[in-house]
Design an enzyme around this catalytic site. Structure first.
Site, short mmCIF file in Angstrom:
data_model
loop_
_atom_site.label_atom_id
_atom_site.label_comp_id
_atom_site.label_asym_id
_atom_site.label_seq_id
_atom_site.Cartn_x
_atom_site.Cartn_y
_atom_site.Cartn_z
N TYR A 152 106.42 -70.80 30.10
CA TYR A 152 106.60 -72.23 29.79
C TYR A 152 105.93 -72.58 28.46
O TYR A 152 106.52 -73.24 27.60
CB TYR A 152 106.01 -73.06 30.93
N LYS A 156 107.67 -73.96 24.99
CA LYS A 156 107.30 -75.25 24.40
C LYS A 156 106.73 -75.09 22.99
O LYS A 156 106.93 -75.95 22.13
CB LYS A 156 106.30 -75.97 25.31
#
Lengths: 245, 78
Positions: A152, A156
């Site tokens: 994740y 990002k």
């Protein structure tokens, strides 16, 4: 201020907490909003609540062909695409040592690669019209990292790097590319935390509270507006002071 | 017919790059002679596609370096 009358926006992940708040605020500023996501029922409910100037287009961003086709569908049915909000995202948390390839890949595919595909497809029309806004919803963990979120956090951080490169490529054509990086926001993602986790997180936030989805949406509305025409390649951190970067 | 295509191509180049039409010779390179940057060349290809109703694939677009390259491609594909 921040009038978006006549603009057409596509919000991915609009059935989620932050995506829904972004769609509401853009709509409230006068934009026509295309709601995309995988959960048709939730999208229809939001469209029903907003009323006019909304359209629902379901899309599985893990599917490359469907992702490629989405921007064309928006342009065909809504007329054009002025504001692209790359908000859709998912988590598949786990320690890196135990993380499966598919958990890595799925998060990168949806959070980063789909954002790239949608961005690439939307640039042609924006360049012709000499106006466009592309806004990625990144995350504080893309900058600070977070144990259990290698996939994740990488996705990002990837959005931020992609944003900076694209911003330089298209700045001369009236298109701005920016990110908003939420900190800990009250959504289904943070509802899953237990009290102990929540308590620990709050000690790290100077504001001593979680953020609201609407507070992310406010940053998005600013970046989408004419008033932010000179802001590009930036990441606006909305995190109650949790990280000051 | 071929002159017509050449004239329309040159007109697009003049308008898009804002250069003097005398400079837009067939051998002129968009980047080296006419001051285009890489994004301008992408936009020129988009403008050609629109004007002539044809599709210029990416690998073909990369080979369009001069005004003549563009005219030749459009003549062959329209």
């Amino acid at each position: 201020m921040f009038d978006l009358t006549g603009k057409i926006a596509l919000v991915t992940g609009a059935s989620g907490g932050i995506g829904g708040a972004i769609a509401r605020r853009l709509h409230g500023q006068g934009a026509t909003v295309v709601l995309s996501g995988t959960r048709a029922e939730a999208l229809e409910a939001l469209a029903g609540e907003l009323g006019e100037r909304t359209q629902v287009m379901t899309c599985n961003l893990g599917d490359p062909a469907a992702t490629e086709a989405l921007v064309g569908q928006v342009e065909a049915e809504a007329g054009q695409l002025d504001i692209l909000i790359n908000n859709a995202g998912l988590t598949r948390d786990g320690l890196a040592m135990r993380m499966k390839d598919e958990d890595w890949q799925q998060v990168l595919d949806v959070n980063l690669t789909a954002a790239f595909r949608l961005t690439r497809a939307s640039l042609k029309g924006m360049m012709k019209r000499r106006w466009g806004r592309i806004i990625g919803i990144s995350s504080i963990v893309g900058v600070t990292g977070n144990p259990g979120q290698a996939n994740y956090a990488a996705s990002k951080a990837g959005l931020i790097g992609m944003t900076k490169s694209l911003a330089q490529e298209v700045a001369s054509r009236g298109i701005t590319v920016n990110c908003v990086a939420p900190g800990m926001i009250e959504t289904a993602m943070t509802d899953a935390l237990n009290d102990q986790q929540r308590e620990r997180i709050l000690t790290a936030i100077p504001m001593q509270r979680l953020g609201k989805s609407e507070e992310i949406a406010s940053g998005v509305v600013y970046l989408a507006s004419e008033e932010a025409a000179y802001v590009t390649g930036q990441t606006l951190h909305v995190n109650g002071g949790m990280a000051m970067i | 017919m071929s002159n017509d295509i050449a004239e329309r191509v040159k007109k697009i180049v003049v308008e898009h790059l804002g250069v003097d039409d005398a400079k837009v010779t067939e051998t002129a390179s968009f980047i080296d002679d006419l001051g285009a940057d890489s994004l301008d060349t992408v936009e020129l290809v988009m403008a050609f596609e629109e004007e002539f109703g044809c599709e210029i694939p990416d690998d073909a677009a990369e080979k369009i370096v001069t005004v003549k390259d563009a005219i030749d491609f459009i003549q062959e594909h329209s």
